[in-house]
Design a protein around this motif. Structure first.
Motif, short mmCIF file in Angstrom:
data_model
loop_
_atom_site.label_atom_id
_atom_site.label_comp_id
_atom_site.label_asym_id
_atom_site.label_seq_id
_atom_site.Cartn_x
_atom_site.Cartn_y
_atom_site.Cartn_z
N THR A 184 14.18 11.65 -6.41
CA THR A 184 13.41 12.22 -5.30
C THR A 184 12.71 11.13 -4.49
O THR A 184 12.18 11.39 -3.42
N SER A 187 10.85 5.16 -5.87
CA SER A 187 9.85 4.59 -6.78
C SER A 187 10.41 4.35 -8.18
O SER A 187 9.92 3.48 -8.91
N ARG A 211 15.83 15.80 -1.85
CA ARG A 211 14.82 16.84 -2.12
C ARG A 211 15.43 18.20 -1.83
O ARG A 211 16.29 18.31 -0.95
N GLN A 225 14.69 6.02 2.00
CA GLN A 225 13.34 5.45 1.84
C GLN A 225 13.42 3.94 1.66
O GLN A 225 14.47 3.40 1.32
N GLU A 227 11.12 1.29 -0.63
CA GLU A 227 10.04 1.11 -1.59
C GLU A 227 9.66 -0.37 -1.56
O GLU A 227 10.53 -1.22 -1.37
N PHE A 265 -1.62 9.40 -5.52
CA PHE A 265 -0.30 9.31 -6.16
C PHE A 265 -0.57 8.94 -7.61
O PHE A 265 -1.47 8.13 -7.88
N TYR A 267 1.00 7.17 -9.65
CA TYR A 267 1.40 5.83 -10.11
C TYR A 267 0.62 4.71 -9.41
O TYR A 267 0.92 3.53 -9.60
N THR A 268 -0.36 5.08 -8.58
CA THR A 268 -1.21 4.06 -7.96
C THR A 268 -2.67 4.48 -8.07
O THR A 268 -3.00 5.67 -8.08
N GLY A 293 3.16 6.16 1.95
CA GLY A 293 2.20 6.24 0.86
C GLY A 293 2.15 4.89 0.17
O GLY A 293 3.14 4.17 0.14
N CYS A 294 0.97 4.55 -0.39
CA CYS A 294 0.87 3.25 -1.04
C CYS A 294 -0.34 3.20 -1.95
O CYS A 294 -1.12 4.16 -2.01
N GLY A 295 -0.49 2.10 -2.64
CA GLY A 295 -1.67 1.94 -3.47
C GLY A 295 -1.51 0.77 -4.43
O GLY A 295 -0.50 0.07 -4.41
N ALA A 316 2.14 -1.14 -4.41
CA ALA A 316 3.45 -0.53 -4.13
C ALA A 316 3.30 0.35 -2.90
O ALA A 316 2.20 0.79 -2.56
N PHE A 317 4.40 0.56 -2.22
CA PHE A 317 4.38 1.52 -1.10
C PHE A 317 5.75 2.16 -1.02
O PHE A 317 6.73 1.68 -1.62
N GLY A 318 5.83 3.26 -0.27
CA GLY A 318 7.13 3.89 -0.01
C GLY A 318 7.07 4.62 1.31
O GLY A 318 6.07 5.26 1.61
N1 DAH Z 1 7.20 7.97 -3.70
C1 DAH Z 1 6.35 8.48 -2.66
C2 DAH Z 1 7.11 9.57 -1.88
O1 DAH Z 1 8.28 9.71 -2.05
C3 DAH Z 1 5.97 7.38 -1.70
C4 DAH Z 1 5.10 6.36 -2.38
C5 DAH Z 1 3.73 6.53 -2.44
C6 DAH Z 1 5.64 5.23 -2.94
C7 DAH Z 1 2.91 5.61 -3.05
C8 DAH Z 1 4.85 4.27 -3.55
C9 DAH Z 1 3.47 4.48 -3.60
O2 DAH Z 1 5.32 3.18 -4.11
O3 DAH Z 1 2.68 3.56 -4.18
O4 DAH Z 1 6.49 10.27 -1.13
#
Ligand code: DAH
Length: 348
Positions: A184, A187, A211, A225, A227, A265, A267-268, A293-295, A316-318
């Motif tokens: 999905t 990440s 999705r 995406q 990442e 999120f 994971y962050t 999204g990130c953190g 990380a971000f995505g």
């Molecule tokens: N995986 C999230 C999404 O699909 C996006 C994301 C958010 C990736 C925060 C990250 C993160 O690495 O830290 O919406």
């Protein structure tokens, strides 16, 4: 004039007309007028019967010879005219440049992805990859995403049918089974990379994700995406913000402004939503657009991959690539990227 004397002049006239026929249609008409069932030469042959016994052999011979001559003339003229019809009307100019075969182009999403990758390469990021068919562990569990998280619902995610999957679902908790699914998000590749190498890490992961969304102007069951993951000692939110700002300015122009808003999120920690604006966004009548999204990587995620969270820090971000491409090219319907209509694709 006797029949015998009529043969030669008639033949001459017929020959002249056949040779003068300007095109194939005219030639067919001339043929009919002379040697067709009602043709003038045919009529002459029909008169043979009226001749006396003495005259008949000579006349017959003459007529047959004349007919052979007419048929040869007809065939000759026909092949001349056929050749003429096949030749180009205009003379060929051999000095003209040749006709080039049109070259194909990269899909607009591929072009945008390559630009994003190029920007990250400048600051030392390498491209990593992972499978699109993932398992729940890499997609959710290792990313500290609890079993009751809505993203794990069968209504939100494409699970793959497997032997006993239904029984699993009935008797086991999410945490204790490890079903296969279409990832999905990208990440999951964070986990795969961290498990396969020690820190420090600086990667980006472009890739396709899935999705259970119905397609509309802003949703598609599959999309792309990117990442990002950075792990080292002493990494801060400042590093994250600076990196994101650098890349978006490269991609969308120097007037880009970035804003971080608190978000969640699993994971962050802390987590943020990245908003973005530039002249284009203003033109769309909006102040900000959500873009990513990130953190800071959650300590539990480091534990899960065997990194010591007391030593290592990271962010990380995505974000979705379609969103960027739509902004960049002024496209208002995500489905256009997936219809493969050449009239659309040719424009980029
Ligand atoms: N995986 C999230 C999404 O699909 C996006 C994301 C958010 C990736 C925060 C990250 C993160 O690495 O830290 O919406």
């Amino acid at each position: 004039m006797s029949l015998l004397h009529e043969i030669e002049p008639l033949k001459q006239t017929a020959l002249a007309e056949l040779k003068a026929a300007p095109d194939l249609a005219a030639l067919e008409q001339t043929k009919g007028a002379w040697i067709g069932p009602n043709g003038r030469f045919t009529a002459l042959m029909k008169q043979l019967g009226t001749l006396s016994k003495e005259e008949k052999p000579a006349a017959g011979k003459l007529i047959n010879a004349a007919k052979t001559e007419l048929e040869a003339a007809l065939a000759g003229r026909r092949s001349d005219l056929e050749l003429k019809a096949a030749l180009p009307r205009e003379p060929t100019d051999f000095t003209l440049p040749g006709r080039r075969r049109a070259l194909g182009k990269l899909h607009p999403l591929t072009q945008v992805t390559e630009d994003i990758v190029r920007s990250f390469r400048k600051i030392g990021f390498a491209v990593a990859d992972g499978p699109e068919i993932e398992d729940e562990y890499h997609c959710f569990d290792a990313l500290n995403t609890p079993a009751d998280h809505p993203a794990r619902d069968t209504q939100d995610t494409f699970y793959l049918a497997s032997a006993g999957a239904e029984a699993d679902a009935r008797v086991m908790s999410h945490a204790s089974r490890n079903s296969l699914l279409l990832r999905t998000h990208t990440s999951s590749v964070q986990i795969r990379v961290m498990k396969s190498q020690p820190p420090p890490i600086r990667i980006i992961v472009p890739g396709r994700v899935y999705r259970r969304d119905n397609a509309d102007a802003t949703h598609n069951p599959t999309f792309q995406q990117i990442e990002g993951l950075y792990v080292d000692k002493g990494v801060t939110v400042g590093d994250l913000k600076g990196t994101v700002e650098f890349v978006f300015r490269e991609l969308m122009g120097s007037d880009v402004k970035i804003r971080f808003r608190p978000d969640y999120f699993s994971y962050t920690e802390p987590s943020f939503e990245i908003d973005f604006t530039n002249a284009l966004v203003k033109k769309m009548g909006k102040d900000w657009l959500e873009i990513a999204g990130c953190g800071m990587v959650h300590p539990q995620v480091f534990e899960n991959v065997g990194y010591d969270p007391e030593i290592w820090t990271g962010w990380a971000f995505g974000f979705g690539i379609e969103r960027i491409a739509m902004l960049r090219y002024g496209i208002n319907d995500i489905r256009l990227f997936y219809e493969n209509d050449v009239r659309f694709l040719k424009q980029f």
